[in-house]
Each structure stands twice: as C-alpha cells, then as structure tokens.
Write a protein that holds these residues in place. Structure first.
Motif, PDB file in Angstrom:
ATOM      1  N   ARG A  50       0.828  -1.196   0.000  1.00 12.13           N
ATOM      2  CA  ARG A  50       0.000   0.000   0.000  1.00 12.13           C
ATOM      3  C   ARG A  50       0.862   1.244   0.000  1.00 12.13           C
ATOM      4  O   ARG A  50       1.731   1.396   0.854  1.00 12.13           O
ATOM      5  CB  ARG A  50      -0.882  -0.003   1.234  1.00 12.13           C
ATOM      6  CG  ARG A  50      -2.235   0.578   0.916  1.00 12.13           C
ATOM      7  CD  ARG A  50      -3.132   0.432   2.054  1.00 12.13           C
ATOM      8  NE  ARG A  50      -3.366   1.781   2.539  1.00 12.13           N
ATOM      9  CZ  ARG A  50      -4.260   2.060   3.440  1.00 12.13           C
ATOM     10  NH1 ARG A  50      -4.958   1.091   3.986  1.00 12.13           N
ATOM     11  NH2 ARG A  50      -4.436   3.295   3.801  1.00 12.13           N
ATOM     12  N   ALA A  88      -2.678   0.349  -4.126  1.00 14.51           N
ATOM     13  CA  ALA A  88      -2.795  -0.809  -3.233  1.00 14.51           C
ATOM     14  C   ALA A  88      -2.805  -2.072  -4.082  1.00 14.51           C
ATOM     15  O   ALA A  88      -3.473  -2.127  -5.107  1.00 14.51           O
ATOM     16  CB  ALA A  88      -4.070  -0.706  -2.410  1.00 14.51           C
ATOM     17  N   ASP A 134       0.565   5.370   0.120  1.00 12.41           N
ATOM     18  CA  ASP A 134      -0.333   6.493   0.381  1.00 12.41           C
ATOM     19  C   ASP A 134       0.411   7.788   0.135  1.00 12.41           C
ATOM     20  O   ASP A 134       1.386   8.073   0.842  1.00 12.41           O
ATOM     21  CB  ASP A 134      -0.814   6.471   1.837  1.00 12.41           C
ATOM     22  CG  ASP A 134      -1.756   5.316   2.100  1.00 12.41           C
ATOM     23  OD1 ASP A 134      -2.766   5.216   1.392  1.00 12.41           O
ATOM     24  OD2 ASP A 134      -1.460   4.509   3.003  1.00 12.41           O
ATOM     25  N   ASP A 154      -0.822   6.907  -4.928  1.00  8.26           N
ATOM     26  CA  ASP A 154      -1.687   6.041  -4.126  1.00  8.26           C
ATOM     27  C   ASP A 154      -1.853   4.740  -4.891  1.00  8.26           C
ATOM     28  O   ASP A 154      -2.264   4.762  -6.059  1.00  8.26           O
ATOM     29  CB  ASP A 154      -3.099   6.653  -3.970  1.00  8.26           C
ATOM     30  CG  ASP A 154      -3.115   7.825  -3.020  1.00  8.26           C
ATOM     31  OD1 ASP A 154      -2.408   7.776  -1.994  1.00  8.26           O
ATOM     32  OD2 ASP A 154      -3.844   8.796  -3.310  1.00  8.26           O
TER      33      ASP A 154
END
Ligand code: ADP
Ligand code: MG
Length: 255
Positions: A15, A35, A17, A33
């Motif tokens: 992940r 995932a 961010d 971003d």
C-alpha cells in the motif's frame, strides 16, 4: 477480481499512500496512491523517465522517499528511509528481478541461488541446495547449475535471477524491465517463467514494455505519466478503451 471481492478481501499486501519522491529539484513521484492485493499481478507501463523504476525501488527500500507512507506486508516504510527493522524485513520478503541480471559473477549458478537463504535465512547447505535444485528445475535450467553466469545466455541468466529471488520464498516479486536487456529470441523464455509464477498465485508488480504479455497476465495495468498515475484498470480497459488522452497517446506510440 470483481468489485465486491476487492472490498471484502484481505488487506492489501502493498500500500502506497500519497508517496512523493524528489531527486534534488526533480519531483519524480507525485502523490502516488496504490494498493496491491495478495495474488494480484500489477503491470506498470509508461514512457522512459516517467518514474517506473523509482516507484518499484521505493517499495523495497532501494530508494528513499520524502513524503507519504509505504506498507509492505504489514511493514512500514517511512520518509527519509531510516535503516529500520521493517526495512530489513521488507528486503527479505520482497524478491526483485532487474533489467541487468545482477548475478554474482564469481559464484556458480547453484551458489547464486543458495547464498541468500543460507546467509539471511540461516538454512543449512543441504536444504538450500535441495530448494535451489527444485527452483532451477522450475525455470528449466537445472542442467546449468555448475556453470558460472558468464557462461550462460542472457535469457538463462535472467531465469537464474528469478530462481535466486524465489529461493527466499518472497511474499511479493518486483520486476523492472526483466526482458529489456535480452536478445529478442530470449524474451519468450523469461516471460514464460513469469507467466507460470503468476498462474501459481504470486503477487507481482512488473514494469515492462511487453504489451502483449501485460494484456495477458495483468489483473491491473497502471499507466504512469511524469510521476503520476494517469490511469489504471483492467488490461482490456486500459489497452482497448483508455480514458486518458495521455494513455491513448502513449499506447499509440508503443503498440
Ligand atoms: P523510468 O524507470 O520510468 O524510466 P526512472 O524512475 O528511472 O524512470 O526515472 C525517473 C526520473 O528520475 C528521470 O527523470 C530520471 O532521470 C530521474 N532519476 C532516476 N534516478 C535518479 C538518480 N539516482 N538521481 C537523479 N535523478 C534520477
Ligand atoms: Mg526504469
């Protein structure tokens, strides 16, 4: 994967961010971003210099970043890349295959594959050798085990590099243009080995210019333009019906 599954599935194994990365005044990754679920195959495409290698290298801590947060299998990477326990853990859990095979030239093929499991994981030679032989078999190169890297073709070296990474039993495999340095006739054998790995359920993030391969193995294609994710989606959507004008323009140049 359908939408419901992605919502109810396990936490992502990778992940990112709002990751930002600068090289001096050059802003190379902008608010990334991303995932990646366990078992997912994500292919990253984009023009040369768009930040693909930097992105991959941030994920296993080969590059530090300045802002944001990266988590890999529950281990946190923080800005300005301190040599934390988490970083060490990530390096043992993440396998990487580079454009240049980076084998140890002074070691035989077999020793290239047994080295890290013995040194890092503390396996004994018998167990490490047994695993290495199985992996060399799997990439169809067991007959070359006693040779040295320079005695092999590029395609064979890259398959050894793959076996070497797999010997650490990685939770995630990163590939940065694994076939770009190969003569055309050797590209297929490396892609075949990667295809097998994908079928077996390995989580993979792959930077490649092999668009046919991407279309075939990717669960998701991510297009990077000047350090930003400009578009992502299933291969059919990104390749056949790109939503972003930049993706369209890039694909028209490479397809
Ligand atoms: P890609 O893999 O998509 O070709 P890279 O991630 O290698 O792109 O590079 C992205 C940008 O960062 C390029 O402009 C490149 O010149 C620059 N860059 C990459 N590595 C370094 C570095 N170590 N120092 C300074 N600039 C770098
Ligand atoms: Mg690159």
């Amino acid at each position: 994967m359908n939408h419901d599954e992605s919502l109810s599935g396990a936490d992502p194994i990778v992940r990112l961010d709002k990751v930002n990365k600068h090289f001096g005044s050059l802003h190379v990754l902008k608010d990334i971003d991303l995932a990646v679920s366990s078992g997912e195959v994500v292919v990253i495409i984009g023009a040369s210099g768009s930040g693909k290698s930097t992105l991959i290298r941030c994920i296993n801590g080969l590059e530090e970043f300045q802002q944001g947060h990266i988590q890999v299998d529950g281990n946190d990477l923080v800005p300005h890349g301190k040599a934390t326990k988490a970083l060490q853990k990530i390096r043992t859990e993440v396998g990487m295959v580079f454009q240049q095979f980076n084998l140890f030239p002074h070691l035989s093929v077999l020793d290239n594959v047994t080295l890290a499991p013995m040194k890092v994981r503390g396996w004994n030679r018998v167990d490490a050798t047994e695993t290495a032989e199985r992996l060399l078999e799997r990439v169809d190169i067991s007959d070359q085990a006693a040779k040295y890297p320079t005695q092999l073709s590029g395609g064979q070296q890259q398959r050894v590099a793959l076996a070497r990474a797999l010997a650490m039993e990685p939770r995630l495999m990163l590939f940065d243009e694994p076939t770009s340095a190969l003569d055309p006739e050797m590209i297929g054998e490396v892609l075949d080995a990667m295809r097998e790995l994908a079928k077996e359920g390995m989580t993979m993030m792959i930077v490649t210019h092999e668009m046919g391969f991407a279309r075939e193995v990717a669960d998701r294609v991510v297009y990077i333009h000047q350090g930003e994710i400009a578009e992502e989606g299933p291969p059919e959507q990104v390749f056949d019906a790109p939503r972003n004008e930049r993706t369209r323009s890039f694909l028209s140049r490479v397809l």
